[in-house]
Design a protein around this motif. Structure first.
Motif, mmCIF file in Angstrom:
data_model
loop_
_atom_site.group_PDB
_atom_site.id
_atom_site.type_symbol
_atom_site.label_atom_id
_atom_site.label_comp_id
_atom_site.label_asym_id
_atom_site.label_seq_id
_atom_site.Cartn_x
_atom_site.Cartn_y
_atom_site.Cartn_z
ATOM 1 N N PRO A 22 0.830 -1.220 0.000
ATOM 2 C CA PRO A 22 0.000 0.000 0.000
ATOM 3 C C PRO A 22 0.858 1.261 0.000
ATOM 4 O O PRO A 22 1.973 1.274 0.539
ATOM 5 C CB PRO A 22 -0.792 -0.113 1.302
ATOM 6 C CG PRO A 22 0.053 -0.967 2.183
ATOM 7 C CD PRO A 22 0.767 -1.924 1.268
ATOM 8 N N THR A 23 0.317 2.300 -0.606
ATOM 9 C CA THR A 23 0.962 3.602 -0.506
ATOM 10 C C THR A 23 0.792 4.100 0.925
ATOM 11 O O THR A 23 -0.014 3.549 1.691
ATOM 12 C CB THR A 23 0.307 4.610 -1.468
ATOM 13 O OG1 THR A 23 -1.056 4.814 -1.042
ATOM 14 C CG2 THR A 23 0.356 4.135 -2.910
ATOM 15 N N GLU A 25 -0.701 6.772 1.829
ATOM 16 C CA GLU A 25 -2.085 7.230 1.963
ATOM 17 C C GLU A 25 -3.033 6.059 2.213
ATOM 18 O O GLU A 25 -3.918 6.144 3.070
ATOM 19 C CB GLU A 25 -2.514 7.993 0.702
ATOM 20 C CG GLU A 25 -1.817 9.320 0.510
ATOM 21 C CD GLU A 25 -0.455 9.212 -0.183
ATOM 22 O OE1 GLU A 25 0.134 10.267 -0.452
ATOM 23 O OE2 GLU A 25 0.026 8.097 -0.441
ATOM 24 N N GLU A 26 -2.848 4.982 1.474
ATOM 25 C CA GLU A 26 -3.703 3.802 1.651
ATOM 26 C C GLU A 26 -3.512 3.200 3.037
ATOM 27 O O GLU A 26 -4.479 2.831 3.712
ATOM 28 C CB GLU A 26 -3.386 2.754 0.589
ATOM 29 C CG GLU A 26 -3.813 3.138 -0.800
ATOM 30 C CD GLU A 26 -3.323 2.166 -1.845
ATOM 31 O OE1 GLU A 26 -4.112 1.870 -2.755
ATOM 32 O OE2 GLU A 26 -2.163 1.697 -1.764
ATOM 33 N N LEU A 62 -9.810 8.689 0.250
ATOM 34 C CA LEU A 62 -9.197 7.619 -0.534
ATOM 35 C C LEU A 62 -9.753 7.625 -1.961
ATOM 36 O O LEU A 62 -9.004 7.436 -2.926
ATOM 37 C CB LEU A 62 -9.433 6.259 0.134
ATOM 38 C CG LEU A 62 -8.714 5.073 -0.498
ATOM 39 C CD1 LEU A 62 -7.200 5.281 -0.505
ATOM 40 C CD2 LEU A 62 -9.071 3.799 0.250
ATOM 41 N N TYR A 66 -7.475 8.039 -5.280
ATOM 42 C CA TYR A 66 -7.467 7.114 -6.419
ATOM 43 C C TYR A 66 -7.806 7.832 -7.729
ATOM 44 O O TYR A 66 -7.165 7.597 -8.749
ATOM 45 C CB TYR A 66 -8.458 5.978 -6.203
ATOM 46 C CG TYR A 66 -7.978 4.911 -5.255
ATOM 47 C CD1 TYR A 66 -6.656 4.510 -5.239
ATOM 48 C CD2 TYR A 66 -8.853 4.291 -4.383
ATOM 49 C CE1 TYR A 66 -6.212 3.526 -4.374
ATOM 50 C CE2 TYR A 66 -8.419 3.297 -3.521
ATOM 51 C CZ TYR A 66 -7.098 2.923 -3.516
ATOM 52 O OH TYR A 66 -6.660 1.942 -2.662
ATOM 53 N N TYR A 75 -10.960 0.977 -9.256
ATOM 54 C CA TYR A 75 -10.055 0.626 -8.168
ATOM 55 C C TYR A 75 -10.714 -0.318 -7.163
ATOM 56 O O TYR A 75 -10.249 -0.478 -6.036
ATOM 57 C CB TYR A 75 -9.531 1.881 -7.460
ATOM 58 C CG TYR A 75 -10.603 2.843 -7.020
ATOM 59 C CD1 TYR A 75 -11.225 2.685 -5.794
ATOM 60 C CD2 TYR A 75 -10.983 3.895 -7.830
ATOM 61 C CE1 TYR A 75 -12.211 3.564 -5.388
ATOM 62 C CE2 TYR A 75 -11.963 4.786 -7.426
ATOM 63 C CZ TYR A 75 -12.571 4.619 -6.215
ATOM 64 O OH TYR A 75 -13.546 5.487 -5.804
ATOM 65 N N ARG A 78 -8.339 -3.088 -5.853
ATOM 66 C CA ARG A 78 -7.344 -2.514 -4.943
ATOM 67 C C ARG A 78 -7.985 -2.188 -3.596
ATOM 68 O O ARG A 78 -7.428 -2.497 -2.543
ATOM 69 C CB ARG A 78 -6.768 -1.243 -5.577
ATOM 70 C CG ARG A 78 -5.739 -0.546 -4.762
ATOM 71 C CD ARG A 78 -4.405 -1.193 -4.914
ATOM 72 N NE ARG A 78 -3.408 -0.491 -4.118
ATOM 73 C CZ ARG A 78 -2.255 -1.006 -3.826
ATOM 74 N NH1 ARG A 78 -1.914 -2.183 -4.289
ATOM 75 N NH2 ARG A 78 -1.400 -0.347 -3.093
ATOM 76 N N LEU A 79 -9.149 -1.592 -3.626
ATOM 77 C CA LEU A 79 -9.853 -1.249 -2.392
ATOM 78 C C LEU A 79 -10.205 -2.508 -1.611
ATOM 79 O O LEU A 79 -10.066 -2.549 -0.384
ATOM 80 C CB LEU A 79 -11.100 -0.429 -2.705
ATOM 81 C CG LEU A 79 -11.902 0.084 -1.519
ATOM 82 C CD1 LEU A 79 -11.051 0.976 -0.634
ATOM 83 C CD2 LEU A 79 -13.126 0.835 -2.016
ATOM 84 N N LEU A 82 -7.190 -3.744 0.221
ATOM 85 C CA LEU A 82 -6.922 -2.922 1.404
ATOM 86 C C LEU A 82 -7.893 -3.227 2.532
ATOM 87 O O LEU A 82 -7.503 -3.360 3.688
ATOM 88 C CB LEU A 82 -7.007 -1.435 1.056
ATOM 89 C CG LEU A 82 -5.873 -0.881 0.222
ATOM 90 C CD1 LEU A 82 -6.172 0.557 -0.161
ATOM 91 C CD2 LEU A 82 -4.564 -0.973 0.962
#
Length: 119
Positions: A22-23, A25-26, A62, A66, A75, A78-79, A82
């Motif tokens: 994850p970044t 931010e994530e 978030l 994105y 996304y 990806r979400l 997370l």
């Protein structure tokens, strides 16, 4: 024993984090969601409303991240990856376990007020 189970959970959590990568931010959104996921806890209505407010704000930010910074239209996968981090934490378990996991992931320092408060 309980400590070996916790250690294996920490290792599995680290492996999952490394796989998703994850970044910042994530990662911060996941931590905020983990911290403010209090539906199953015996807290007052006002605290529940505050938790809802912060979870909603984190998800909105978030979404903006994105769409605008990463320029992603789709996304959902990806979400989902997370949000799967949150499943690693049983919401009905003790808050102390959550705080200890945050300390082990070096999210909370051992000498922080929040960590010391839950001890």
């Amino acid at each position: 024993n309980k400590s070996s189970i916790q250690l294996s959970q920490v290792r599995a959590g680290r492996e999952r984090i490394m796989r998703v990568n994850p970044t910042l931010e994530e990662f911060l959104v996941v931590v905020a969601l983990m911290f403010w996921s209090i539906e199953d806890m015996p807290v007052g209505d006002e605290i529940t409303r505050i938790g809802d407010k912060y979870r909603d704000a984190a998800m909105r930010e978030l979404h903006v991240f994105y769409r605008k910074r990463m320029r992603l239209d789709d996304y959902a996968t990806r979400l989902g990856e997370l949000l799967s981090f949150l499943q690693a934490f049983d919401r009905t378990s003790d808050v102390k376990e959550h705080m200890e996991m945050m300390r082990l992931f070096e999210v909370l320092p051992e000498d922080s007020f929040t960590y010391r408060l839950q001890k």
